[in-house]
Design an enzyme around this catalytic site. Structure first.
Site, PDB file in Angstrom:
ATOM      1  N   LYS A  17      52.217  20.754  49.296  1.00 23.58           N
ATOM      2  CA  LYS A  17      52.649  22.127  50.166  1.00 23.58           C
ATOM      3  C   LYS A  17      51.464  22.262  51.044  1.00 23.58           C
ATOM      4  O   LYS A  17      51.733  22.519  52.089  1.00 23.58           O
ATOM      5  CB  LYS A  17      52.774  23.292  49.258  1.00 23.58           C
ATOM      6  CG  LYS A  17      54.026  23.353  48.677  1.00 23.58           C
ATOM      7  CD  LYS A  17      54.172  24.804  47.976  1.00 23.58           C
ATOM      8  CE  LYS A  17      53.077  25.028  47.138  1.00 23.58           C
ATOM      9  NZ  LYS A  17      52.829  25.708  46.020  1.00 23.58           N
ATOM     10  N   ARG A  93      57.091  33.338  45.346  1.00 27.48           N
ATOM     11  CA  ARG A  93      57.106  32.554  44.158  1.00 27.48           C
ATOM     12  C   ARG A  93      57.821  33.241  42.961  1.00 27.48           C
ATOM     13  O   ARG A  93      57.744  32.387  41.772  1.00 27.48           O
ATOM     14  CB  ARG A  93      55.624  32.581  43.723  1.00 27.48           C
ATOM     15  CG  ARG A  93      54.941  31.437  43.289  1.00 27.48           C
ATOM     16  CD  ARG A  93      53.586  31.662  43.251  1.00 27.48           C
ATOM     17  NE  ARG A  93      52.937  31.202  44.216  1.00 27.48           N
ATOM     18  CZ  ARG A  93      51.811  30.069  43.892  1.00 27.48           C
ATOM     19  NH1 ARG A  93      51.443  29.663  42.934  1.00 27.48           N
ATOM     20  NH2 ARG A  93      51.247  29.564  45.013  1.00 27.48           N
ATOM     21  N   ARG A 130      42.185  16.586  41.923  1.00 29.43           N
ATOM     22  CA  ARG A 130      41.935  17.155  43.178  1.00 29.43           C
ATOM     23  C   ARG A 130      40.534  17.707  43.213  1.00 29.43           C
ATOM     24  O   ARG A 130      39.908  18.291  42.376  1.00 29.43           O
ATOM     25  CB  ARG A 130      43.018  18.302  43.162  1.00 29.43           C
ATOM     26  CG  ARG A 130      42.807  19.174  44.373  1.00 29.43           C
ATOM     27  CD  ARG A 130      44.191  19.953  44.931  1.00 29.43           C
ATOM     28  NE  ARG A 130      44.437  21.111  44.042  1.00 29.43           N
ATOM     29  CZ  ARG A 130      45.314  21.609  44.110  1.00 29.43           C
ATOM     30  NH1 ARG A 130      46.368  21.682  45.037  1.00 29.43           N
ATOM     31  NH2 ARG A 130      45.613  22.798  43.336  1.00 29.43           N
ATOM     32  N   ARG A 162      38.576  22.978  42.160  1.00 31.62           N
ATOM     33  CA  ARG A 162      39.038  24.382  42.097  1.00 31.62           C
ATOM     34  C   ARG A 162      38.794  24.937  40.872  1.00 31.62           C
ATOM     35  O   ARG A 162      39.281  24.314  39.908  1.00 31.62           O
ATOM     36  CB  ARG A 162      40.483  24.468  42.635  1.00 31.62           C
ATOM     37  CG  ARG A 162      40.709  24.899  44.101  1.00 31.62           C
ATOM     38  CD  ARG A 162      42.145  24.647  44.544  1.00 31.62           C
ATOM     39  NE  ARG A 162      43.123  25.702  43.809  1.00 31.62           N
ATOM     40  CZ  ARG A 162      44.196  25.529  44.249  1.00 31.62           C
ATOM     41  NH1 ARG A 162      44.678  25.366  45.440  1.00 31.62           N
ATOM     42  NH2 ARG A 162      45.119  26.427  43.523  1.00 31.62           N
ATOM     43  N   ARG A 173      49.852  27.307  35.328  1.00 32.57           N
ATOM     44  CA  ARG A 173      50.891  27.537  36.665  1.00 32.57           C
ATOM     45  C   ARG A 173      51.867  26.705  36.337  1.00 32.57           C
ATOM     46  O   ARG A 173      52.791  27.095  37.007  1.00 32.57           O
ATOM     47  CB  ARG A 173      49.627  26.904  37.606  1.00 32.57           C
ATOM     48  CG  ARG A 173      48.769  28.043  37.945  1.00 32.57           C
ATOM     49  CD  ARG A 173      47.329  27.541  38.524  1.00 32.57           C
ATOM     50  NE  ARG A 173      47.281  26.536  39.632  1.00 32.57           N
ATOM     51  CZ  ARG A 173      46.651  25.496  39.720  1.00 32.57           C
ATOM     52  NH1 ARG A 173      45.942  25.054  38.934  1.00 32.57           N
ATOM     53  NH2 ARG A 173      46.871  24.941  40.957  1.00 32.57           N
TER      54      ARG A 173
HETATM   55  P1  ADP Z   1      48.802  26.423  43.334  1.00 33.47           P
HETATM   56  O1  ADP Z   1      50.183  26.276  44.118  1.00 33.47           O
HETATM   57  O2  ADP Z   1      48.131  25.185  43.339  1.00 33.47           O
HETATM   58  O3  ADP Z   1      48.898  27.354  42.153  1.00 33.47           O
HETATM   59  P2  ADP Z   1      47.890  28.368  45.459  1.00 33.47           P
HETATM   60  O4  ADP Z   1      46.679  27.895  46.087  1.00 33.47           O
HETATM   61  O5  ADP Z   1      49.219  28.653  46.212  1.00 33.47           O
HETATM   62  O6  ADP Z   1      47.864  27.161  44.404  1.00 33.47           O
HETATM   63  O7  ADP Z   1      47.705  29.744  44.826  1.00 33.47           O
HETATM   64  C1  ADP Z   1      46.334  30.027  44.117  1.00 33.47           C
HETATM   65  C2  ADP Z   1      46.790  31.066  42.877  1.00 33.47           C
HETATM   66  O8  ADP Z   1      46.779  32.423  43.845  1.00 33.47           O
HETATM   67  C3  ADP Z   1      48.028  31.247  42.174  1.00 33.47           C
HETATM   68  O9  ADP Z   1      47.641  30.553  40.760  1.00 33.47           O
HETATM   69  C4  ADP Z   1      48.053  32.774  41.830  1.00 33.47           C
HETATM   70  O10 ADP Z   1      47.098  33.179  41.058  1.00 33.47           O
HETATM   71  C5  ADP Z   1      47.709  33.357  43.354  1.00 33.47           C
HETATM   72  N1  ADP Z   1      48.912  33.131  44.192  1.00 33.47           N
HETATM   73  C6  ADP Z   1      49.345  32.698  45.393  1.00 33.47           C
HETATM   74  N2  ADP Z   1      50.452  33.066  45.785  1.00 33.47           N
HETATM   75  C7  ADP Z   1      50.955  33.910  44.778  1.00 33.47           C
HETATM   76  C8  ADP Z   1      52.257  34.751  44.916  1.00 33.47           C
HETATM   77  N3  ADP Z   1      53.131  34.423  45.720  1.00 33.47           N
HETATM   78  N4  ADP Z   1      52.524  35.535  43.785  1.00 33.47           N
HETATM   79  C9  ADP Z   1      51.530  35.774  43.067  1.00 33.47           C
HETATM   80  N5  ADP Z   1      50.467  35.051  42.851  1.00 33.47           N
HETATM   81  C10 ADP Z   1      50.073  34.029  44.053  1.00 33.47           C
END
Ligand code: ADP
Length: 224
Positions: A17, A93, A130, A162, A173
């Site tokens: 993404k 999400r 990654r 990360r 996740r």
């Molecule tokens: P990934 O999709 O690999 O989990 P992201 O970089 O999109 O990674 O997000 C990292 C973290 O940030 C998530 O695991 C969550 O803790 C938080 N996060 C990001 N976007 C949201 C969201 N829309 N709602 C709740 N938590 C979020």
């Protein structure tokens, strides 16, 4: 290049993404709004807000809806997003976040939601290998590292794993994705806003597939 659109990109962790959202942001000349990047920046800034977000992120948990929704609402009301559109990456999400997004945006809301489809066994492999630049966010992998494994080829920043790419956080996740995010596919399909694109293969090919699918659905480009 076709400027302006209001897109959401959905997909499992590791589906690509982030990488593809950056390319769509360039192609459509709209801001790339990544909630994950926003939270990581807050963590780096060592603000109180960042410290709160960090606890959830490192456990692989979702940051509470009210926090995320407030942050996105603030971002979407800035002129660039209001006037030109956006590529939203990592939001919504949950169904609750999708409902909130409908309320934030003026009619007709999001134009299109792209589901970047990659099977779980493939994303598990991608996530375990990654590596990412802490400065500019460029992604690498153990198979395709930068020329110096700890230094970003693009900006010279530090390249690390990360904190939430540990096995237990990855599992958590992906569980949350199935529970909370996957229902959005049916939710947007029902509203006739969903297009599914195969996320397997060379990133350039995936980008071409995405742009073709988006332009076709939005009635743009030659082959609409
Ligand atoms: P990934 O999709 O690999 O989990 P992201 O970089 O999109 O990674 O997000 C990292 C973290 O940030 C998530 O695991 C969550 O803790 C938080 N996060 C990001 N976007 C949201 C969201 N829309 N709602 C709740 N938590 C979020």
């Amino acid at each position: 290049m076709v400027p302006g659109t209001r897109l959401v990109i959905l997909g499992k962790q590791g589906a690509g993404k982030g990488t593809q959202a950056v390319r769509l942001h360039r192609h459509y000349a709209v801001p790339h709004i990544s909630t994950g990047d926003m939270f990581r920046a807050a963590v780096r800034s060592e603000s109180e807000f960042g410290a709160k977000a960090r606890k959830y992120m490192e456990a692989g948990d979702l940051v509470p809806d009210d926090v995320v929704i407030g942050m996105v609402q603030e971002r979407l009301t800035l002129d660039d997003a209001r006037l030109r559109g956006f590529v939203l990456d990592g939001f919504p999400r949950t169904v609750h976040q999708a409902e909130a997004l409908d309320e934030i945006l003026p009619e007709p809301g999001v134009e299109l939601v792209v589901d970047l489809e990659v099977p779980t066994d493939v994303v598990l492999k991608r996530l375990a290998s990654r590596r990412v630049c802490v400065e500019c966010g460029t992604n690498y992998s153990l198979e395709k590292p930068p020329s110096d494994p700890e230094v970003c080829d693009v900006c010279g920043g530090k390249v690390v794993q990360r904190a939430d790419d540990t096995e237990s956080a990855i599992r958590r996740r992906l569980e949350l994705y199935e529970e909370q995010t996957a229902p959005l596919i049916a939710w947007y399909m029902k509203r006739d806003k969903l297009v599914t694109v195969d996320g397997i293969g060379d990133p350039d090919k995936v980008t071409t597939r995405l742009i073709r699918a988006i332009d076709r659905r939005l009635g743009r480009g030659g082959d609409a």
